[in-house]
Each structure stands twice: as C-alpha cells, then as structure tokens.
Design a protein around this motif. Structure first.
Motif, mmCIF file in Angstrom:
data_model
loop_
_atom_site.group_PDB
_atom_site.id
_atom_site.type_symbol
_atom_site.label_atom_id
_atom_site.label_comp_id
_atom_site.label_asym_id
_atom_site.label_seq_id
_atom_site.Cartn_x
_atom_site.Cartn_y
_atom_site.Cartn_z
ATOM 1 N N SER A 1 0.862 -1.403 0.024
ATOM 2 C CA SER A 1 0.027 -0.149 0.134
ATOM 3 C C SER A 1 0.878 1.313 0.118
ATOM 4 O O SER A 1 0.505 2.327 -0.815
ATOM 5 C CB SER A 1 -0.918 -0.154 1.187
ATOM 6 N N MET A 2 1.610 1.249 0.826
ATOM 7 C CA MET A 2 2.866 2.402 0.821
ATOM 8 C C MET A 2 3.631 2.765 -0.750
ATOM 9 O O MET A 2 4.006 3.853 -0.856
ATOM 10 C CB MET A 2 3.682 2.234 2.074
ATOM 11 N N LYS A 3 3.834 1.413 -1.076
ATOM 12 C CA LYS A 3 4.600 1.631 -2.570
ATOM 13 C C LYS A 3 3.589 2.190 -3.312
ATOM 14 O O LYS A 3 3.939 3.183 -4.141
ATOM 15 C CB LYS A 3 5.019 0.351 -2.889
ATOM 16 N N MET A 4 2.083 1.893 -3.478
ATOM 17 C CA MET A 4 1.324 2.478 -4.405
ATOM 18 C C MET A 4 1.101 3.818 -4.078
ATOM 19 O O MET A 4 1.207 4.753 -4.964
ATOM 20 C CB MET A 4 0.102 1.572 -4.366
ATOM 21 N N VAL A 5 1.130 4.110 -2.796
ATOM 22 C CA VAL A 5 0.810 5.777 -2.659
ATOM 23 C C VAL A 5 2.194 6.468 -2.955
ATOM 24 O O VAL A 5 1.943 7.488 -3.524
ATOM 25 C CB VAL A 5 0.567 6.164 -1.153
ATOM 26 N N ALA A 6 3.352 6.169 -2.728
ATOM 27 C CA ALA A 6 4.621 6.666 -3.024
ATOM 28 C C ALA A 6 4.636 6.661 -4.698
ATOM 29 O O ALA A 6 5.066 7.801 -5.202
ATOM 30 C CB ALA A 6 5.762 5.849 -2.486
ATOM 31 N N ALA A 7 4.104 5.671 -5.133
ATOM 32 C CA ALA A 7 4.331 5.742 -6.785
ATOM 33 C C ALA A 7 3.257 6.872 -7.309
ATOM 34 O O ALA A 7 3.554 7.720 -8.276
ATOM 35 C CB ALA A 7 3.830 4.438 -7.385
ATOM 36 N N SER A 8 2.337 7.023 -6.791
ATOM 37 C CA SER A 8 1.203 8.224 -7.164
ATOM 38 C C SER A 8 1.616 9.009 -6.686
ATOM 39 O O SER A 8 1.141 10.467 -7.540
ATOM 40 C CB SER A 8 -0.105 7.761 -6.635
ATOM 41 N N ARG A 9 2.381 9.584 -5.598
ATOM 42 C CA ARG A 9 2.563 10.922 -5.351
ATOM 43 C C ARG A 9 4.209 11.302 -6.184
ATOM 44 O O ARG A 9 4.369 12.540 -6.213
ATOM 45 C CB ARG A 9 3.174 11.052 -3.971
ATOM 46 N N LEU A 10 4.772 10.109 -6.820
ATOM 47 C CA LEU A 10 6.165 10.636 -7.356
ATOM 48 C C LEU A 10 6.026 11.498 -8.693
ATOM 49 O O LEU A 10 6.791 12.555 -8.829
ATOM 50 C CB LEU A 10 6.897 9.298 -7.822
ATOM 51 N N ALA A 11 4.929 11.168 -9.540
ATOM 52 C CA ALA A 11 4.744 12.166 -10.600
ATOM 53 C C ALA A 11 4.449 13.677 -10.353
ATOM 54 O O ALA A 11 5.006 14.552 -10.928
ATOM 55 C CB ALA A 11 3.467 11.543 -11.481
ATOM 56 N N ARG A 12 3.518 13.855 -9.473
ATOM 57 C CA ARG A 12 3.379 15.066 -8.732
ATOM 58 C C ARG A 12 4.561 15.738 -8.301
ATOM 59 O O ARG A 12 4.865 17.072 -8.661
ATOM 60 C CB ARG A 12 2.214 15.218 -7.627
ATOM 61 N N ALA A 13 5.446 14.910 -7.579
ATOM 62 C CA ALA A 13 6.730 15.491 -6.914
ATOM 63 C C ALA A 13 7.451 16.069 -7.960
ATOM 64 O O ALA A 13 8.247 16.978 -8.131
ATOM 65 C CB ALA A 13 7.227 14.558 -5.879
ATOM 66 N N GLN A 14 7.610 15.357 -8.997
ATOM 67 C CA GLN A 14 8.564 15.340 -10.154
ATOM 68 C C GLN A 14 8.230 16.725 -10.863
ATOM 69 O O GLN A 14 9.140 17.424 -11.368
ATOM 70 C CB GLN A 14 8.607 14.448 -10.901
ATOM 71 N N ARG A 15 6.918 16.934 -11.016
ATOM 72 C CA ARG A 15 6.278 18.293 -11.847
ATOM 73 C C ARG A 15 6.878 19.432 -11.067
ATOM 74 O O ARG A 15 7.243 20.348 -11.590
ATOM 75 C CB ARG A 15 4.927 18.151 -11.863
ATOM 76 N N SER A 16 6.362 19.451 -9.542
ATOM 77 C CA SER A 16 7.160 20.412 -8.813
ATOM 78 C C SER A 16 8.390 20.636 -8.706
ATOM 79 O O SER A 16 8.817 21.805 -8.806
ATOM 80 C CB SER A 16 6.333 20.342 -7.267
ATOM 81 N N MET A 17 9.188 19.630 -8.856
ATOM 82 C CA MET A 17 10.624 19.806 -8.824
ATOM 83 C C MET A 17 11.200 20.577 -9.886
ATOM 84 O O MET A 17 12.037 21.273 -10.127
ATOM 85 C CB MET A 17 11.280 18.436 -8.912
#
Length: 301
Positions: A49-65
């Motif tokens: 579950s934590m892996k899926m949550v992190a994967a879903s947040r990664l795209a948004r984090a990369q855009r903000s970066m």
C-alpha cells in the motif's frame, strides 16, 4: 538413640550445600492454523500500500521539482553575473542548512545529507571556520545532533515533508532564519539531488551574503542603490534556494520510499511463502491425526 540419630541427620542435611534447583521449561507456543492464515493474509499489505501511495505521489513531486529548479537557476544567474564568488569579502562564517524531512521508511535519504554536511564541516570548506547549522526536518536534526555537530546546531524546523513544499513554506523558513540575525558570509544548503527514480545524491546550493554581493566586481553594473538591492537579493535568493532544495529533496525522498517499499514487499513475499509452507505442513499433520482417530475408532467397533 533413635532421636539423636534423627537430629544428626537433620543437621547434616541443613549443613550440606543446597542442590541446584530444577527449572521446568515449556516449549514456545506454536501458532495455530487460524493465526498462520491471518499472518499470510496480512504480511505485505502495508508495504504494498505504501509503495502504491509513493508511486502515485512521485509524478506530482517530479512536476513540482521541475518548476522549482527555475528558482535555483535564477539564483545561479544572479551570483554568476555579479561574480559573487570573486568578492573581496572573506568567507569566515558559514551557515549550513541541512534539508530533509520528518518521515522515515525511505532508506538512507536522511543520513545522506547529514553525512555530506558533516564531511564538509570537518574536512571541506567549513573546516576551521565559524559554523552554524539549521536543520529542516526532525530526521536531519537527530542526525546532526550527534557528535560534534550538536554544538553548531542552532535552529530546527519540524512538519517538513508531509506534502509537496510550497514557496510560502520556504519563505516562512527564510524569514525565521533571518529573524535570528545569524552572522554569516555564505549559506550552504545541503539537500538530496534527484538523479533518477532509483538514485539520488547529496548536493549543495550556495547563497552569498549581502556583504559578498556588495563586494562583487560586477555588482556595480546594476546602477542602483547597492545596499538595498544587495539585501533584497540575498534574502530572496535564500528563500529561492530553500524552496528548490526542499522540493527536489521531496522528490528524491518519495522515489526512495517507493524503492524501499518495493524491496520490503519482495521480502514480505518470501516470508509469505515460508508461512504458507508451514501452514500446509500443520494442516497436513492435523488431517493425518484426524484420519488416525477415525481408523482407530472404526477398528474398535
């Protein structure tokens, strides 16, 4: 005569060394079939579950970066064009800002920046200079509070890393740091630079003080009030750099957490296989015992 003999025997027993006490031991309780079945179903659910949550947040984090990197490039352009690195002002006091977060379960993401900061303080540019340290996040605070770094730790911030950092967050941190009126010639922000979804490295952003900007060879080309402009540029550059470091560090942390949870899920799958084998053996033994009881009862009839 018999009485005296019994008294002698009692005295002999009392005087004799006491024998070692015998301790009874019981084997550890074995898990029942129902408990094993419950473990098999629960193992790995949290990590997946934590892996899926992190994967879903990664795209948004990369855009903000990607957006935040523009702030860091703006700082670099100002300091390069003004030639702040060639300023006549000597760098004797350095403020280190170690940026990470409060959250764990992401591998060595926090120790990475702490080790880089300690190395630079002890053997790099900070060696022999007056050092102050500000920690952004509880994890880098705990890391920098160990050993000699505890003496230089002046300020820390919590509630870092719960969501994508904003420029307002960075501005509030910069205002608090400036309110402490730390005397410094340079600021070095140590953060985790995002390289790819599987790698990162500790890096540094450098911000020069107002004094360094005023002493820059090309700063006079702006033809404005140098004192006021230098102060504003230094303050704004500090907020920009903090924002860029926090956002890129957040992306690296989310990526590291995803990888850590993926590895944990693989380990959980191996554990599930072992539990399943144990469950099958216990179930087979239980069925065999029931068959033996049935056959024995039938034979008795």
């Amino acid at each position: 005569m018999l009485l005296s003999t019994s008294r002698t025997a009692v005295r002999a027993v009392a005087a004799a060394p006491s024998a070692a006490r015998a301790f009874s031991s019981t084997p550890a309780p074995q898990a029942t079939l129902r408990e094993l079945e419950s473990r098999i179903k629960s193992v790995g659910k949290i990590t997946k579950s934590m892996k899926m949550v992190a994967a879903s947040r990664l795209a948004r984090a990369q855009r903000s970066m990607t957006d935040a990197k523009a702030y860091g490039k703006a700082n670099d352009a100002v300091f390069e064009q003004s030639e702040a690195s060639k300023s006549e002002a000597k760098v004797e006091k350095i403020l280190y800002i170690v940026a990470s977060s409060d959250r764990g379960l992401c591998g060595g993401i926090h120790s990475s920046v702490a080790k880089a900061a300690r190395k630079d303080i002890e053997k790099g540019e900070g060696a022999g200079k007056e050092i102050r340290v500000v920690a952004l996040g509880e994890k880098p605070k705990q890391q920098m509070a160990r050993g000699e770094g505890a003496k230089a730790l002046e300020l820390s911030f919590s509630q870092i890393g719960k969501s994508v950092p904003t420029f307002n967050d960075a501005l509030a941190i910069a205002d608090k740091i400036e309110a402490e009126k730390f005397d410094f010639d340079k600021v070095k922000i140590i953060y985790n630079k995002f390289l790819s979804v599987i790698s990162y490295e500790a890096s540094a952003l450098e911000i020069y003080s107002t004094k360094a900007l005023q002493g820059s060879p090309a700063f006079a080309a702006y033809e404005v009030d140098s004192d006021e402009l230098a102060g504003d540029l230094s303050s704004f550059a500090l907020a920009n750099a903090i924002y860029a470091g926090l956002v890129e560090g957040y992306a690296a942390e989310i990526s590291a957490r995803r990888n850590a949870m993926e590895n944990a899920s693989k380990n959980a799958d191996e554990m599930t296989g072992k539990l399943q084998m144990q469950f099958n053996r216990m179930r087979q033994a239980a069925i065999t015992n029931e068959l033996v009881d049935i056959i024995t009862g039938a034979s008795a009839l």
